[in-house]
Design a protein around this motif. Sequence first.
Motif, short mmCIF file in Angstrom:
data_model
loop_
_atom_site.label_atom_id
_atom_site.label_comp_id
_atom_site.label_asym_id
_atom_site.label_seq_id
_atom_site.Cartn_x
_atom_site.Cartn_y
_atom_site.Cartn_z
N HIS A 6 0.83 -1.20 0.00
CA HIS A 6 0.00 0.00 0.00
C HIS A 6 0.87 1.26 0.00
O HIS A 6 1.64 1.49 0.93
CB HIS A 6 -0.89 -0.05 1.26
N HIS A 8 1.33 4.54 0.78
CA HIS A 8 0.61 5.46 1.65
C HIS A 8 0.65 6.92 1.20
O HIS A 8 -0.32 7.62 1.33
CB HIS A 8 1.13 5.34 3.09
N CYS A 11 -1.73 7.21 -1.59
CA CYS A 11 -3.08 7.00 -1.06
C CYS A 11 -3.56 8.24 -0.31
O CYS A 11 -4.70 8.66 -0.46
CB CYS A 11 -3.12 5.80 -0.11
N HIS A 37 -5.89 4.14 -9.60
CA HIS A 37 -5.41 3.77 -8.28
C HIS A 37 -6.39 2.85 -7.55
O HIS A 37 -5.99 1.83 -6.98
CB HIS A 37 -5.13 5.02 -7.44
N CYS A 41 -5.79 -0.62 -5.62
CA CYS A 41 -5.62 -0.49 -4.17
C CYS A 41 -6.95 -0.73 -3.45
O CYS A 41 -7.83 0.13 -3.48
CB CYS A 41 -5.07 0.91 -3.88
N CYS A 44 -8.21 1.78 -0.61
CA CYS A 44 -8.73 3.04 -1.16
C CYS A 44 -10.08 2.82 -1.86
O CYS A 44 -10.96 3.68 -1.80
CB CYS A 44 -7.73 3.68 -2.12
#
Lengths: 88, 205
Positions: A6, A8, A11, A37, A41, A44
């Motif tokens: 991930h 971050h 994100c 994204h 992910c 998210c």
Amino acid sequence: MNKDEHDHKHCLELFEKLSEYLDNELDEVTCQGIEKHVKECVPCFVCLQTLKRTIDLCKQTENRSVPKDFSEKLKEAIQNMPKSPSAR
Amino acid sequence: MTAPKRTNRKQIKDKDFELVRAINSGQFDRFPDLVKRYEQKLYNFSFRMCRDAADAEDTVQETFLNVFRYLKDFRYETKFKNWLYRVAASTCIKKRRKSKFAPQRELSLDEFYPQNEAEDPQQVPEWAQMPLDKLLSNELLDKINEAIFTLPEKYRLVIVLRDIEGFSTAETAQILNLSDANVKVRLHRARLYLRDRLKGYFENE
């Protein structure tokens, strides 16, 4: 992307823009970036879906009816107001 | 010689202008028509802001008295409804400052970051997937209303205007005298706060 990978920083940047994305207030390039994204992910994606559902639910909140004697009280208050433009 | 003034004002179309012009031209007996048009909406807006039925009634009454007093100053440069909500929002804020109840705090983005979620972040929860009509219940709607009530006022004003009353970002900014960017920031945090409250409700169900 799995949980351990991930990204971050990325994100977090997108996280700030999720409402604007749902409100169609972002430019096309940023929208495409978010769409790409969230496909990769899962956290998210989950965040986006739950935020979208929150907005939908918020829009469903019902309106209360005006109390029975309220309109009458309001009418009375307005009738008691000075009516001439100079008094306004 | 002075150059002629250039006016860039857009012509605003508004269903209320005819009625407002009539009142401002002296037909004061038409003011109750304006009240009738907006009393229900303003009562709900005020109730959401004041969290108390009696305070909401007082606020709507005060709002209409202010509208009557200042309607002559309305310049037809914005929709009447936006101007009306500006008066209403300002009346609500004043009312609330007088009341004992004012827990103001900032909501920070960090507290809502998904990393901190207790639930499995790898799976969309059922409440966000099932059809909306299957999910809706009176209990859930009560929970959402309760959660809206617990939002600090500056966030509540924005989410009520944007997501419940349906004003655009620009209109909300105009009503509250904020920048568009500020409205967006407050709206996002308010939504994230409600999302957290909903998550809590469904997890403990």
